[in-house]
Design a protein around this motif. Structure first.
Motif, PDB file in Angstrom:
ATOM      1  N   ARG A 454      -5.640  -4.837 -11.876  1.00 45.28           N
ATOM      2  CA  ARG A 454      -5.758  -3.390 -11.772  1.00 45.28           C
ATOM      3  C   ARG A 454      -5.611  -2.927 -10.320  1.00 45.28           C
ATOM      4  NH1 ARG A 454      -9.551  -0.945 -16.215  1.00 45.28           N
ATOM      5  NH2 ARG A 454      -9.217  -2.416 -17.922  1.00 45.28           N
ATOM      6  N   LEU A 455      -5.186  -1.683 -10.168  1.00 46.83           N
ATOM      7  CA  LEU A 455      -4.987  -1.085  -8.851  1.00 46.83           C
ATOM      8  C   LEU A 455      -5.659   0.275  -8.772  1.00 46.83           C
ATOM      9  CD1 LEU A 455      -3.463  -0.789  -6.038  1.00 46.83           C
ATOM     10  CD2 LEU A 455      -1.678   0.384  -7.354  1.00 46.83           C
ATOM     11  N   ASN A 456      -6.433   0.487  -7.691  1.00 48.50           N
ATOM     12  CA  ASN A 456      -6.881   1.827  -7.320  1.00 48.50           C
ATOM     13  C   ASN A 456      -6.060   2.221  -6.097  1.00 48.50           C
ATOM     14  OD1 ASN A 456      -8.091   4.149  -6.377  1.00 48.50           O
ATOM     15  ND2 ASN A 456     -10.180   3.411  -6.624  1.00 48.50           N
ATOM     16  N   ALA A 457      -4.981   2.945  -6.317  1.00 50.78           N
ATOM     17  CA  ALA A 457      -4.037   3.262  -5.241  1.00 50.78           C
ATOM     18  C   ALA A 457      -4.669   4.105  -4.143  1.00 50.78           C
ATOM     19  CB  ALA A 457      -2.819   3.981  -5.826  1.00 50.78           C
ATOM     20  N   SER A 458      -5.700   4.858  -4.469  1.00 45.91           N
ATOM     21  CA  SER A 458      -6.257   5.800  -3.496  1.00 45.91           C
ATOM     22  C   SER A 458      -6.934   5.113  -2.321  1.00 45.91           C
ATOM     23  CB  SER A 458      -7.254   6.735  -4.181  1.00 45.91           C
ATOM     24  OG  SER A 458      -8.420   6.044  -4.588  1.00 45.91           O
ATOM     25  N   ILE A 459      -7.261   3.807  -2.433  1.00 46.26           N
ATOM     26  CA  ILE A 459      -7.881   3.110  -1.303  1.00 46.26           C
ATOM     27  C   ILE A 459      -6.982   2.019  -0.736  1.00 46.26           C
ATOM     28  CG2 ILE A 459     -10.254   3.650  -1.968  1.00 46.26           C
ATOM     29  CD1 ILE A 459     -10.490   0.900  -3.215  1.00 46.26           C
ATOM     30  N   CYS A 460      -5.748   1.943  -1.239  1.00 45.85           N
ATOM     31  CA  CYS A 460      -4.798   0.941  -0.738  1.00 45.85           C
ATOM     32  C   CYS A 460      -4.326   1.330   0.665  1.00 45.85           C
ATOM     33  CB  CYS A 460      -3.613   0.838  -1.695  1.00 45.85           C
ATOM     34  SG  CYS A 460      -2.277  -0.237  -1.106  1.00 45.85           S
ATOM     35  N   THR A 461      -4.295   0.377   1.568  1.00 44.38           N
ATOM     36  CA  THR A 461      -3.846   0.629   2.941  1.00 44.38           C
ATOM     37  C   THR A 461      -2.379   0.275   3.152  1.00 44.38           C
ATOM     38  OG1 THR A 461      -4.457  -1.577   3.732  1.00 44.38           O
ATOM     39  CG2 THR A 461      -6.174   0.126   3.789  1.00 44.38           C
ATOM     40  N   ALA A 462      -1.729  -0.233   2.121  1.00 42.84           N
ATOM     41  CA  ALA A 462      -0.324  -0.631   2.203  1.00 42.84           C
ATOM     42  C   ALA A 462      -0.101  -1.651   3.313  1.00 42.84           C
ATOM     43  CB  ALA A 462       0.578   0.587   2.401  1.00 42.84           C
ATOM     44  N   CYS A 463      -1.081  -2.539   3.504  1.00 41.75           N
ATOM     45  CA  CYS A 463      -0.961  -3.516   4.592  1.00 41.75           C
ATOM     46  C   CYS A 463       0.116  -4.556   4.303  1.00 41.75           C
ATOM     47  CB  CYS A 463      -2.304  -4.205   4.840  1.00 41.75           C
ATOM     48  SG  CYS A 463      -2.823  -5.351   3.531  1.00 41.75           S
ATOM     49  N   GLY A 464       0.361  -4.848   3.022  1.00 48.74           N
ATOM     50  CA  GLY A 464       1.412  -5.781   2.655  1.00 48.74           C
ATOM     51  C   GLY A 464       0.977  -7.225   2.491  1.00 48.74           C
ATOM     52  N   TYR A 465      -0.328  -7.488   2.670  1.00 47.79           N
ATOM     53  CA  TYR A 465      -0.774  -8.882   2.566  1.00 47.79           C
ATOM     54  C   TYR A 465      -0.697  -9.386   1.135  1.00 47.79           C
ATOM     55  CZ  TYR A 465      -3.378 -13.059   3.990  1.00 47.79           C
ATOM     56  OH  TYR A 465      -3.748 -14.353   4.274  1.00 47.79           O
ATOM     57  N   CYS A 466      -0.891  -8.500   0.160  1.00 51.36           N
ATOM     58  CA  CYS A 466      -0.744  -8.913  -1.235  1.00 51.36           C
ATOM     59  C   CYS A 466       0.711  -9.289  -1.523  1.00 51.36           C
ATOM     60  CB  CYS A 466      -1.199  -7.801  -2.178  1.00 51.36           C
ATOM     61  SG  CYS A 466      -0.310  -6.242  -1.987  1.00 51.36           S
ATOM     62  N   GLU A 467       1.621  -8.554  -0.923  1.00 58.04           N
ATOM     63  CA  GLU A 467       3.044  -8.818  -1.097  1.00 58.04           C
ATOM     64  C   GLU A 467       3.406 -10.184  -0.514  1.00 58.04           C
ATOM     65  OE1 GLU A 467       6.925  -5.877  -0.781  1.00 58.04           O
ATOM     66  OE2 GLU A 467       5.361  -5.760   0.742  1.00 58.04           O
ATOM     67  N   ALA A 468       2.831 -10.481   0.652  1.00 62.49           N
ATOM     68  CA  ALA A 468       3.096 -11.764   1.303  1.00 62.49           C
ATOM     69  C   ALA A 468       2.429 -12.920   0.575  1.00 62.49           C
ATOM     70  CB  ALA A 468       2.609 -11.718   2.745  1.00 62.49           C
ATOM     71  N   SER A 469       1.343 -12.631  -0.133  1.00 62.05           N
ATOM     72  CA  SER A 469       0.581 -13.694  -0.795  1.00 62.05           C
ATOM     73  C   SER A 469       1.063 -14.009  -2.209  1.00 62.05           C
ATOM     74  CB  SER A 469      -0.904 -13.298  -0.858  1.00 62.05           C
ATOM     75  OG  SER A 469      -1.435 -13.100   0.432  1.00 62.05           O
ATOM     76  N   CYS A 470       1.813 -13.106  -2.816  1.00 60.31           N
ATOM     77  CA  CYS A 470       2.265 -13.319  -4.196  1.00 60.31           C
ATOM     78  C   CYS A 470       3.248 -14.482  -4.263  1.00 60.31           C
ATOM     79  CB  CYS A 470       2.926 -12.042  -4.723  1.00 60.31           C
ATOM     80  SG  CYS A 470       3.528 -12.208  -6.421  1.00 60.31           S
ATOM     81  N   PRO A 471       2.977 -15.512  -5.087  1.00 62.10           N
ATOM     82  CA  PRO A 471       3.850 -16.685  -5.149  1.00 62.10           C
ATOM     83  C   PRO A 471       5.086 -16.499  -6.033  1.00 62.10           C
ATOM     84  CG  PRO A 471       2.000 -17.009  -6.619  1.00 62.10           C
ATOM     85  CD  PRO A 471       1.767 -15.693  -5.934  1.00 62.10           C
ATOM     86  N   GLU A 472       5.110 -15.425  -6.798  1.00 62.86           N
ATOM     87  CA  GLU A 472       6.205 -15.238  -7.750  1.00 62.86           C
ATOM     88  C   GLU A 472       7.352 -14.439  -7.115  1.00 62.86           C
ATOM     89  OE1 GLU A 472       5.948 -16.880 -10.378  1.00 62.86           O
ATOM     90  OE2 GLU A 472       3.801 -17.297 -10.336  1.00 62.86           O
ATOM     91  N   ALA A 473       8.548 -14.761  -7.475  1.00 56.55           N
ATOM     92  CA  ALA A 473       9.715 -14.031  -6.992  1.00 56.55           C
ATOM     93  C   ALA A 473       9.876 -12.730  -7.774  1.00 56.55           C
ATOM     94  CB  ALA A 473      10.970 -14.889  -7.138  1.00 56.55           C
ATOM     95  N   ASP A 474      10.257 -11.678  -7.065  1.00 58.22           N
ATOM     96  CA  ASP A 474      10.536 -10.384  -7.695  1.00 58.22           C
ATOM     97  C   ASP A 474       9.371  -9.913  -8.562  1.00 58.22           C
ATOM     98  OD1 ASP A 474      13.146 -10.410  -6.601  1.00 58.22           O
ATOM     99  OD2 ASP A 474      13.813 -11.694  -8.240  1.00 58.22           O
ATOM    100  N   CYS A 475       8.180 -10.032  -8.016  1.00 57.26           N
ATOM    101  CA  CYS A 475       6.998  -9.680  -8.814  1.00 57.26           C
ATOM    102  C   CYS A 475       6.248  -8.486  -8.251  1.00 57.26           C
ATOM    103  CB  CYS A 475       6.058 -10.889  -8.913  1.00 57.26           C
ATOM    104  SG  CYS A 475       4.577 -10.584  -9.912  1.00 57.26           S
ATOM    105  N   LEU A 476       5.882  -8.527  -6.972  1.00 63.87           N
ATOM    106  CA  LEU A 476       5.009  -7.507  -6.404  1.00 63.87           C
ATOM    107  C   LEU A 476       5.701  -6.796  -5.241  1.00 63.87           C
ATOM    108  CD1 LEU A 476       1.203  -7.819  -5.772  1.00 63.87           C
ATOM    109  CD2 LEU A 476       2.667  -6.803  -4.032  1.00 63.87           C
ATOM    110  N   THR A 477       5.710  -5.480  -5.290  1.00 64.70           N
ATOM    111  CA  THR A 477       6.256  -4.669  -4.206  1.00 64.70           C
ATOM    112  C   THR A 477       5.300  -3.510  -3.923  1.00 64.70           C
ATOM    113  OG1 THR A 477       7.519  -3.346  -5.784  1.00 64.70           O
ATOM    114  CG2 THR A 477       8.664  -5.200  -4.731  1.00 64.70           C
ATOM    115  N   ILE A 478       5.504  -2.842  -2.789  1.00 63.66           N
ATOM    116  CA  ILE A 478       4.645  -1.710  -2.417  1.00 63.66           C
ATOM    117  C   ILE A 478       5.513  -0.496  -2.104  1.00 63.66           C
ATOM    118  CG2 ILE A 478       2.904  -0.857  -0.807  1.00 63.66           C
ATOM    119  CD1 ILE A 478       2.140  -3.750  -0.239  1.00 63.66           C
ATOM    120  N   GLU A 479       5.193   0.603  -2.740  1.00 61.99           N
ATOM    121  CA  GLU A 479       5.787   1.878  -2.362  1.00 61.99           C
ATOM    122  C   GLU A 479       4.907   2.457  -1.265  1.00 61.99           C
ATOM    123  OE1 GLU A 479       6.882   6.306  -4.193  1.00 61.99           O
ATOM    124  OE2 GLU A 479       5.884   4.802  -5.453  1.00 61.99           O
TER     125      GLU A 479
END
Length: 556
Positions: A454-479
């Motif tokens: 789940r995501l609560n977008a209102s507190i996301c800082t868009a730091c990108g660490y989740c994007e860097a940590s995701c092991p799957e290809a073409d899975c997680l991106t940030i707008e």
């Protein structure tokens, strides 16, 4: 016992409440420990120049003036009570290094008392390196074929080079008068005191102990060595003696792991409570409010800060909502991050109220115009108990109350203050939850009851660490750099969901179905000739071992 004192040798034209001791003379003052005074001459913990500014310039009625003068005392007492800064002393010897040409050396010697300093003189061209802090500065200089280290407490450096700008205890007579430099050096030797104004929570720091660097903004904006990144360990180190109290690091910190201790989020909240139905006039202390002559219309009350550079979108929205008014900020310059925060708040208010929330004045002429223009914003007042909330949570809660059940479109954030929305390709997500582990502001969470990400977008800082940590290809991106002004922005959104897979041997649920199927698809062809190994791909850890032991015994 009275904690407030008002001193003016010419007296005051109207009575003040009994809570304030009023005097026209400094003799025979009761020996109270005063918290707030309007004048430095009357010794107190806090000097509030805004009191005389208000008395001199306000167009409020006499009754309101009496009430608001007492309110200004109470505001400063609240600031004092909620301050968490600490004072320290540094031992400073009289060893001083003079960096200049010979003619400038003669100028300094003439201005000095003979032998008052243990003085060393060199020219700037032989300086190779510099490190340390006031009281313990080490200068590496060229001396023939060898380098020599010179240890001093302070440095007087004419036309100092960039290398010197980050260090405390270095003074340039081309920037301030030589006599002022010498006076400051003498004061430092007598008593050098500094404040610890940075509170740090490493648990939500987006640099601390991360495998990849996705943040380091505080160190980047720090003009001195007060904040240093240790890249080998991904730790921040703080040199409070080098801190100039500029405030920039606080406004750029995305998660709120840095907090300005003299006026933290609790202090801003409690102080803002005094401004309901008042037009706040925010003035940093550097703007010299004492000598400011600008007539203020009714219901304008100064809101003085040590510096405006620590303000962020959370603190700004708190002040705006708790006053129910537009806010005027009088400041000659604004950092990029504060400017970005003001733009975000104003865009939000334009979307709902068709007017700016924050009015900027950079000089007295602009200030006069803004004070005439400032008005209340109908139905904008919001107050709730925000104690215990972090920076992003405060902003989210306040913004949610402003949006209500409406949809006001989207707001772009910008280059210096980031918000964002994580998007997940559910087809490739195995719910490994690496992204959840990477998110230290709890924007991404896992719900064990229904196996959802789940995501609560209102507190996301868009730091990108989740994007860097995701092991799957073409899975997680940030707008990135977007805030949606609609109710769903503040609710948990399900990004991915799966069922739990039951062990084919014992029936225990041990992993998500997608994770098991992914591993089985990868390893199945390799184990094609061994049915037992193929079956272990669908077993829990205990049954996997049992099957392999059983297979080993049979083979034996």
């Amino acid at each position: 016992m009275q904690e407030f004192i008002y001193y003016n040798k010419d007296g005051i034209d109207f009575p003040l409440p009994e809570t304030i001791f009023v005097t026209q003379t400094l003799t025979d003052i009761p020996h109270n420990e005063y918290i707030v005074s309007n004048a430095k001459a009357a010794n107190a913990e806090l000097i509030a120049d805004e009191i005389d500014f208000y008395i001199k310039n306000s167009q409020d009625s006499l009754a309101d003036k009496i009430k608001n003068v007492e309110k200004l005392y109470e505001i400063n007492a609240t600031k004092f009570d909620n301050a968490k800064d600490m004072f320290f002393k540094e031992e400073i010897s009289n060893s001083v290094l003079l960096v200049c040409e010979n003619e400038q050396k003669s100028e300094v010697l003439k201005a000095m008392v003979p032998d008052e300093f243990d003085l060393f003189h060199i020219t700037a061209d032989i300086i190779k390196d510099l490190e340390g802090k006031i009281g313990n500065l080490t200068v590496t200089i060229e001396d023939g074929e060898e380098d020599v280290q010179l240890n001093v407490s302070q440095i007087i450096w004419y036309n100092k080079k960039d290398i010197a700008c980050k260090f405390s205890g270095i003074f340039d007579p081309t920037e301030i008068e030589l006599n002022d430099v010498l006076a400051q050096v003498r004061i430092n030797i007598t008593n050098y005191e500094y404040r610890k104004v940075i509170a740090y929570d490493s648990s939500i720091c987006q640099y601390h102990e991360r495998r990849e660097e996705v943040c380091g903004r505080c160190e980047a904006v720090c003009p001195t060595n007060a904040i240093t990144k240790i890249d080998s360990s991904k730790h921040l180190e703080f040199s409070h003696v080098d801190c100039t109290n500029c405030g920039e690091c606080f406004s750029v910190c995305p998660s709120g792991s840095l907090e300005y201790t003299p006026q933290g989020k609790e202090s801003i909240y409690y102080t803002s409570d005094f401004y309901k139905d008042i037009h706040p006039l925010i003035i940093p202390s550097k703007m010299d409010i004492k000598n400011l002559n600008v007539s203020t219309k009714e219901k304008v009350l100064p809101f003085v800060l040590d510096t405006s550079l620590f303000l962020d979108e959370s603190s700004l929205l708190t002040i705006v909502q708790m006053s129910g008014s537009q806010v005027v900020i009088y400041n000659s310059d604004f950092s990029d991050s504060v400017t970005n925060s003001i733009q975000i708040i104003n865009d939000i208010y334009q979307a709902k109220f068709q007017k700016d929330a924050i009015l900027i004045a950079k000089d007295e002429e602009e200030l006069k115009l803004r004070l005439e223009e400032v008005s209340f914003v109908e139905n904008s007042y919001v107050n709730y108990n925000q104690q215990g909330q972090r920076k992003r949570e405060i902003f989210s809660s306040r913004l949610e109350k402003l949006v209500g059940d409406n949809d006001f479109g989207t707001v772009k954030t910008g280059e210096f203050v980031h918000y964002g929305k994580v998007k997940v390709n559910e087809a490739t997500c195995t719910l490994c939850l690496s992204c959840v582990g990477a998110c230290n502001v709890s924007a991404l969470t896992a719900n064990a009851e229904d196996n959802t990400l789940r995501l609560n977008a209102s507190i996301c800082t868009a730091c990108g660490y989740c994007e860097a940590s995701c092991p799957e290809a073409d899975c997680l991106t940030i707008e990135r750099d977007v805030i949606e002004l609609k109710p769903t922005w503040f609710k948990e959104e399900i990004l991915a969901k799966d069922t739990l897979f039951a062990c084919v041997e014992c029936g225990k649920e041990f992993a998500t179905t997608k994770a098991v199927e992914k591993i089985a698809n990868m390893m199945g062809p390799i184990f094609a000739s061994n049915p037992t190994k193929q079956r272990t791909l669908y077993c829990c850890e205990d049954c996997k071992a049992k099957l392999m032991i059983k297979q080993g015994l049979l083979d034996a």
